[in-house]
Each structure stands twice: as structure tokens, then as C-alpha cells.
Design a protein around this motif. Structure first.
Motif, PDB file in Angstrom:
ATOM      1  N   LEU A 143       0.839  -1.243   0.213  1.00 34.86           N
ATOM      2  CA  LEU A 143      -0.005  -0.078   0.055  1.00 34.86           C
ATOM      3  C   LEU A 143       0.842   1.112   0.068  1.00 34.86           C
ATOM      4  N   ALA A 144       0.308   2.129  -0.296  1.00 41.34           N
ATOM      5  CA  ALA A 144       1.101   3.689  -0.547  1.00 41.34           C
ATOM      6  C   ALA A 144      -0.061   4.556  -0.366  1.00 41.34           C
ATOM      7  N   ALA A 145       0.040   5.601   0.627  1.00 41.10           N
ATOM      8  CA  ALA A 145      -0.921   6.704   1.135  1.00 41.10           C
ATOM      9  C   ALA A 145      -0.412   8.007   1.139  1.00 41.10           C
ATOM     10  N   TRP A 146      -0.686   8.955   0.744  1.00 44.48           N
ATOM     11  CA  TRP A 146      -0.331  10.557   0.986  1.00 44.48           C
ATOM     12  C   TRP A 146      -1.299  11.363   0.854  1.00 44.48           C
ATOM     13  N   PRO A 147      -1.980  11.866   1.596  1.00 44.99           N
ATOM     14  CA  PRO A 147      -3.313  12.834   1.568  1.00 44.99           C
ATOM     15  C   PRO A 147      -2.692  14.051   0.331  1.00 44.99           C
ATOM     16  N   GLY A 148      -3.740  14.259  -0.464  1.00 34.66           N
ATOM     17  CA  GLY A 148      -3.492  15.269  -1.489  1.00 34.66           C
ATOM     18  C   GLY A 148      -2.483  14.891  -2.590  1.00 34.66           C
ATOM     19  N   HIS A 149      -2.055  13.815  -2.575  1.00 41.12           N
ATOM     20  CA  HIS A 149      -0.993  13.421  -3.487  1.00 41.12           C
ATOM     21  C   HIS A 149      -1.264  11.997  -4.356  1.00 41.12           C
ATOM     22  N   ILE A 150      -1.758  11.203  -3.431  1.00 43.80           N
ATOM     23  CA  ILE A 150      -2.259   9.602  -3.911  1.00 43.80           C
ATOM     24  C   ILE A 150      -3.753   9.714  -3.917  1.00 43.80           C
ATOM     25  N   LYS A 151      -4.597   9.551  -4.996  1.00 48.52           N
ATOM     26  CA  LYS A 151      -5.988   9.542  -4.954  1.00 48.52           C
ATOM     27  C   LYS A 151      -6.522   8.325  -4.117  1.00 48.52           C
ATOM     28  N   PRO A 152      -7.340   8.673  -3.224  1.00 52.07           N
ATOM     29  CA  PRO A 152      -8.133   7.355  -2.556  1.00 52.07           C
ATOM     30  C   PRO A 152      -8.684   6.565  -3.474  1.00 52.07           C
ATOM     31  N   GLY A 153      -8.601   5.144  -3.156  1.00 52.97           N
ATOM     32  CA  GLY A 153      -9.216   4.081  -3.866  1.00 52.97           C
ATOM     33  C   GLY A 153      -8.568   3.868  -5.234  1.00 52.97           C
ATOM     34  N   THR A 154      -7.155   4.281  -5.358  1.00 54.06           N
ATOM     35  CA  THR A 154      -6.313   3.998  -6.412  1.00 54.06           C
ATOM     36  C   THR A 154      -5.898   2.331  -6.341  1.00 54.06           C
ATOM     37  N   VAL A 155      -5.874   1.745  -7.369  1.00 58.29           N
ATOM     38  CA  VAL A 155      -5.526   0.379  -7.690  1.00 58.29           C
ATOM     39  C   VAL A 155      -4.434   0.425  -8.988  1.00 58.29           C
ATOM     40  N   ILE A 156      -3.125  -0.176  -8.460  1.00 57.91           N
ATOM     41  CA  ILE A 156      -2.098   0.183  -9.329  1.00 57.91           C
ATOM     42  C   ILE A 156      -1.592  -1.378  -9.744  1.00 57.91           C
ATOM     43  N   THR A 157      -1.748  -1.636 -10.922  1.00 59.85           N
ATOM     44  CA  THR A 157      -1.445  -3.087 -11.408  1.00 59.85           C
ATOM     45  C   THR A 157      -0.110  -2.939 -12.327  1.00 59.85           C
ATOM     46  N   GLU A 158       0.671  -1.794 -12.272  1.00 61.34           N
ATOM     47  CA  GLU A 158       1.916  -1.782 -12.982  1.00 61.34           C
ATOM     48  C   GLU A 158       3.076  -2.401 -11.946  1.00 61.34           C
ATOM     49  N   PRO A 159       3.977  -3.317 -12.691  1.00 68.36           N
ATOM     50  CA  PRO A 159       5.030  -3.849 -11.806  1.00 68.36           C
ATOM     51  C   PRO A 159       5.919  -2.943 -11.330  1.00 68.36           C
ATOM     52  N   LEU A 160       6.273  -3.057 -10.075  1.00 71.73           N
ATOM     53  CA  LEU A 160       7.078  -2.176  -9.199  1.00 71.73           C
ATOM     54  C   LEU A 160       7.854  -3.172  -8.192  1.00 71.73           C
ATOM     55  N   HIS A 161       8.935  -2.571  -7.736  1.00 69.02           N
ATOM     56  CA  HIS A 161       9.848  -3.297  -6.998  1.00 69.02           C
ATOM     57  C   HIS A 161      10.295  -2.549  -5.698  1.00 69.02           C
ATOM     58  N   ILE A 162      10.793  -3.179  -4.741  1.00 68.25           N
ATOM     59  CA  ILE A 162      10.983  -2.488  -3.484  1.00 68.25           C
ATOM     60  C   ILE A 162      12.270  -1.562  -3.654  1.00 68.25           C
ATOM     61  N   VAL A 163      13.092  -1.990  -4.499  1.00 66.65           N
ATOM     62  CA  VAL A 163      14.357  -1.039  -4.980  1.00 66.65           C
ATOM     63  C   VAL A 163      13.609   0.343  -5.304  1.00 66.65           C
ATOM     64  N   ASP A 164      12.601   0.498  -5.700  1.00 64.89           N
ATOM     65  CA  ASP A 164      12.053   1.946  -6.226  1.00 64.89           C
ATOM     66  C   ASP A 164      11.793   2.710  -4.794  1.00 64.89           C
ATOM     67  N   LEU A 165      11.766   2.145  -3.676  1.00 65.74           N
ATOM     68  CA  LEU A 165      11.453   3.132  -2.744  1.00 65.74           C
ATOM     69  C   LEU A 165      12.676   4.013  -2.380  1.00 65.74           C
ATOM     70  N   PHE A 166      13.808   3.590  -2.516  1.00 61.45           N
ATOM     71  CA  PHE A 166      14.977   4.590  -2.171  1.00 61.45           C
ATOM     72  C   PHE A 166      14.802   5.938  -3.101  1.00 61.45           C
ATOM     73  N   PRO A 167      14.813   5.584  -4.475  1.00 65.46           N
ATOM     74  CA  PRO A 167      14.791   6.973  -5.182  1.00 65.46           C
ATOM     75  C   PRO A 167      13.559   7.722  -5.005  1.00 65.46           C
ATOM     76  N   THR A 168      12.359   7.102  -4.674  1.00 65.84           N
ATOM     77  CA  THR A 168      11.204   7.706  -4.428  1.00 65.84           C
ATOM     78  C   THR A 168      11.153   8.567  -3.437  1.00 65.84           C
ATOM     79  N   PHE A 169      11.599   7.887  -2.231  1.00 68.72           N
ATOM     80  CA  PHE A 169      11.662   8.799  -0.867  1.00 68.72           C
ATOM     81  C   PHE A 169      12.786   9.796  -0.943  1.00 68.72           C
ATOM     82  N   VAL A 170      13.893   9.531  -1.663  1.00 73.97           N
ATOM     83  CA  VAL A 170      14.635  10.680  -1.719  1.00 73.97           C
ATOM     84  C   VAL A 170      14.454  11.886  -2.641  1.00 73.97           C
ATOM     85  N   LYS A 171      13.633  11.448  -3.519  1.00 71.84           N
ATOM     86  CA  LYS A 171      13.308  12.578  -4.419  1.00 71.84           C
ATOM     87  C   LYS A 171      12.483  13.428  -3.864  1.00 71.84           C
ATOM     88  N   ILE A 172      11.268  12.785  -3.301  1.00 70.94           N
ATOM     89  CA  ILE A 172      10.321  13.564  -2.685  1.00 70.94           C
ATOM     90  C   ILE A 172      10.897  14.528  -1.447  1.00 70.94           C
TER      91      ILE A 172
END
Length: 461
Positions: free
Chosen positions: A299-328
Motif C-alpha cells: 500500500l501507499a498513501a499520501w493525502p492530497g497526492h495519491i488519490k483514494p481508492g487507487t489500484v495500481i497493476t504496474e510492476p514495481l519493486h522494493i528497490v524503487d522506494l529508495f529513489p522515490t523517498f529521496v526525490k520527494i
């Protein structure tokens, strides 16, 4: 006076912009050995109301990948790099392991600390224990509470070390009474409550639950799930409910301190569940490269940024959290060791496609690993994890003898699945699609060529 009113007007007018520019808090919650089918939002008979509410208010990541076992997943998260890059791809660290996540690796905690964040970990580490240079406070964390390996939930004794205490606050042994998962959540909530309002926080909570030994917080917690479950599954359910309740206390602390509205929260498991956990509709269990071992409830949640009820079926990997966190966080992604992870915020907030052309699921040898590209997945010499001879229809386990295991390993097999049409990996298309096998095999071999020899082999005497 006229100038004062003008200044006040400008401040009020700019306030939303100033607030939106504030660095967000980042909270990453990691369950241990949680099955994909053992959460409420996937229809489980295990109750997870706090996480279900988070799911409703954010995004369900339905194709989120981790590694088959604990240590490699944690290394992937902390470094943003596939574990093959550091030699940490093969197995979990054991008591006798004289190696850990290499010291030259820059961690996400290092990067966020440099970006001005307070960094804290509450829970299980398990990426290096034999020397203090490998412990959390030496790897970018300002504050730590928890254990380095695996523990008894009540005594906090390390089950790898014949009863040695494995419970530490900032590197020092500490004796505390209580259920490990509860203590981890309480510490995380305390970290949030004492965090200065003007300083951003990165909080990593790798819970002890639901990893074995299966220990529920109380007999009453187990009884609450009976008689609809046998005792073993009821114990697992009570253990997961404790994780969910811990998440609830963390969410409450964010609400009480007014930090929730500008906090990105991510939740997942470190690998698939093992019996009595359930991973259906996916095949296999922990330790397997079939989907049941590596596709995590996330799951991922961030009020005002990630729309409630979103379902994502794109393939993602835990390695993606590092650059995502650092960039924001406004931090730097420039470093000596290149990242495999990609910023997935556009996927979470704008519905963009996965930034990956392919995802390496793991690479051990030329005939032991897996890769995904689009809907296609190649798996080499697959096994069903902790129960290689399990009856997937009934969940009953059968032991696989050494001879059978040797025979299976001596006959390398490449399997090809289309995960869009066959998420349960029941139809091997390798014979019918030899060109697709060849294409994925070439990509896999390129990763394998760049892989570092597993450190456990390098450190054997």
C-alpha cells in the motif's frame, strides 16, 4: 499599519504554497513473512482494519515485488539496488555470518539524513550483526530500537544464539517487558510525538510479526479467531492483528501531532507467507521465485497526492522506494554506486506506467533465478519455497528428501508464464514461446554477468 495588513495578507495567501513545499514525513512499515492473502483488503479472514482504511485512502500496489527471503529484501530497500550488486542475494544472515550489507553501500537513511531528516528504525534489522559498523546507528539511523536477527516475542532472546538477549536501543542492550510487535509500534509512535514540528522524519518500522516462532500477544487474541480457524492459523491471525493494531497506533500519533496530512506511508511484506499463511491466488510460499514467494501485499498513501481508492497493476519493486523517498525529500540521488530503483511517484499519483523495462526477481546462478518483463515472466529451476512438495490445492506439506532435491536441481528447467492471463503460474508456455524465452533469458544473463558472488561463499574458510 497599512504595510502590516499587506504583509499579513501575503503570508495568508502564500500559506498553502509554503505548506505544500514543506518536506514530507516518510513512514515505511514492513511486515515479516506476511502472505498476500492474509490482509483484509484482499478478502482475508484475518482482520486488519487499520491497514484496510489506509488502503481505501490511498493506493493498492497489486504487482509489488520483493525478494524471496528476509535479508535480500531489506538490503534491496535500504540500498535501492538489487542484492546481486552487493553479494547479498542468496539467503538470510545466520548467527555465524561474518559479513553483512557492505559498508560502501549508501543507505536510504544516509541519503535522507543528508537531506535534513531525522532517521529512525524500530524493529528488525537483519542485514548485518557481527560488528557494530554494520548496525543501524552506523548506517544512517539517528535512533534505533529493536533486534539484529530473529527473536522470541516475549523474552527478546535471539533464537539463533541460544537465548542471548537481542534487544537494543541505539546499540546498547536494554531489558524491556512486553510483546515485541507492541514495543516496536509504541517506540515508533513515541518517535513521532517527540519529533520537532519543523524537522522532517523518516521512520522505518520493520515489525517482528508475523515471523516465527508463531507467538500471539495473548491466549485471548488467539481465541478471538476460534473456532473458525485451527490453533496454528488463529495464532498467525492474532499475530497479524497485533501488527495492524501497531500500525493503528502509529497512524494515531501522526494524527495527534498534525503530521498525517504531509506524510507518505508505505506498507508491504519482506517476502511471501509460509504455512499457515496464504498467498493465493499466487503459487508457492516464502523462499520461492513463484509469485507467492515474491509478490507482496503493498500500500501507499499520501493525502492530497495519491488519490483514494487507487489500484495500481504496474510492476514495481522494493528497490524503487529508495529513489522515490529521496526525490520527494529533495535529497540527492547522485552516488558512487548506481541505483536499480526508479522514482515511482508518477505511477502512484498520475497513473503513469512502470518505469521498468524489466524487473530482476533474483539471480543466483545460470539456472536459478527469475525475471519479469511486461506481462511475461521467466523462472529458472523454480521451487515452491519452504514447501517444495506442497499440495497447492490443500496446503498440505510433504517433505522433499535430499535425493529428490538433488534430482530437481540437476535438471535445469526454464518456465515461461504470462502473468496477465495466468497469475497463478499454472500454464508453462516455454515450449510454445521459444523466442520469448530467449529474449528474457538474454536479459537475465546480462544481470547475472554483472552479479557479485554471494558473500556467504566469499567468507567461507
Amino acid at each position: 499599519m497599512k504595510h502590516i495588513f499587506l504583509l499579513l495578507y501575503l503570508v495568508l495567501a502564500l500559506e498553502p504554497t509554503l505548506l505544500s513545499a514543506a518536506k514530507p514525513d516518510i513512514v515505511f512499515l514492513l511486515a515479516d513473512d506476511l502472505g498476500n492473502a492474509d490482509v483484509g483488503w484482499h478478502g482475508s479472514d484475518i482482520r486488519t482494519p487499520n491497514l484496510d482504511k489506509l488502503a481505501a485512502g490511498g493506493a493498492k500496489l497489486e504487482h509489488f515485488y520483493v525478494l524471496p527471503v528476509c535479508t535480500p529484501t531489506r538490503v534491496a530497500f535500504l540500498t535501492g539496488r538489487y542484492p546481486i550488486r552487493s553479494g547479498m542475494q542468496l539467503n538470510v544472515l545466520r548467527q555465524q555470518s561474518k559479513y553483512g550489507m557492505p559498508l560502501e553501500e549508501r543507505t536510504v537513511a544516509n541519503a535522507l539524513h543528508d537531506a535534513g531528516y531525522t532517521t529512525a528504525i524500530c524493529g528488525k534489522w537483519h542485514v548485518g550483526h557481527f560488528d557494530k559498523a554494520y548496525w543501524p546507528n552506523a548506517r544512517g539511523f539517528d535512533h534505533s530500537l529493536g533486534h539484529l536477527e530473529g527473536i522470541d516475542y516475549f523474552t527478546h532472546h535471539n533464537y539463533f544464539k541460544n537465548g542471548e538477549l537481542d534487544w537494543r536501543r541505539n546499540g546498547e542492550d536494554v531489558v524491556e517487558e512486553g510483546y515485541a510487535t507492541t514495543l516496536e509500534a509504541n517506540e515508533a509512535a513515541a518517535v513521532i510525538r517527540r519529533q520537532p514540528k519543523d524537522k522532517p522524519l523518516f521512520l522505518y518500522v520493520p515489525f517482528t510479526g508475523v515471523h516465527g516462532p508463531l507467538q500471539a500477544p495473548s491466549k485471548e487474541a488467539v481465541a478471538a479467531y476460534q473456532p473458525s480457524m485451527n490453533e496454528q492459523r488463529a495464532t498467525l491471525a492474532a499475530t497479524m492483528t497485533a501488527v495492524d493494531e501497531g500500525c493503528g497506533r502509529i497512524f494515531a500519533a501522526l494524527d495527534e501531532t498534525g503530521r498525517r496530512e504531509n506524510t507518505l506511508i508505505v506498507f508491504c511484506s519482506d517476502n511471501g507467507g509460509m504455512p499457515p499463511g496464504r498467498n493465493l491466488p499466487y503459487r508457492a510460499f516464502k523462499s520461492s521465485l513463484y509469485e507467492g514467494g515474491i509478490r507482496s501485499p503493498a500500500l501507499a498513501a499520501w493525502p492530497g497526492h495519491i488519490k483514494p481508492g487507487t489500484v495500481i497493476t504496474e510492476p514495481l519493486h522494493i528497490v524503487d522506494l529508495f529513489p522515490t523517498f529521496v526525490k520527494i525529500a529533495g535529497g540527492s540521488l547522485e552516488q558512487k554506486l548506481p541505483l536499480d530503483g526508479r522514482d515511482i511517484m508518477p505511477v502512484l499519483t498520475e497513473g503513469k506506467p512502470s518505469p521498468h523495462e524489466d524487473i530482476l526477481l533474483n539471480a543466483i546462478t545460470a539456472n536459478d533465478g527469475a525475471i519479469r518483463m511486461g506481462d511475461w515472466k521467466l523462472i529458472l529451476n523454480g521451487n515452491d519455497g519452504v514447501t517444495p512438495s506442497v499440495d497447492l490445492a490443500t496446503g498440505e506439506r510433504k517433505k522433499e528428501g535430499r535425493k529428490a532435491k538433488k534430482e530437481r536441481r540437476s535438471e535445469p528447467k526454464a518456465e515461461l508464464f504470462n502473468l496477465r492471463d495466468d497469475p497463478g503460474e499454472t500454464k508453462d508456455l516455454a515450449a510454445a514461446q521459444p523466442e520469448k524465452v530467449k529474449e528474457l533469458r538474454q536479459r537475465y544473463d546480462a544481470y547475472l554477468k554483472a552479479a557479485v558472488k554471494p558473500l556467504q561463499f566469499q567468507n567461507r574458510k
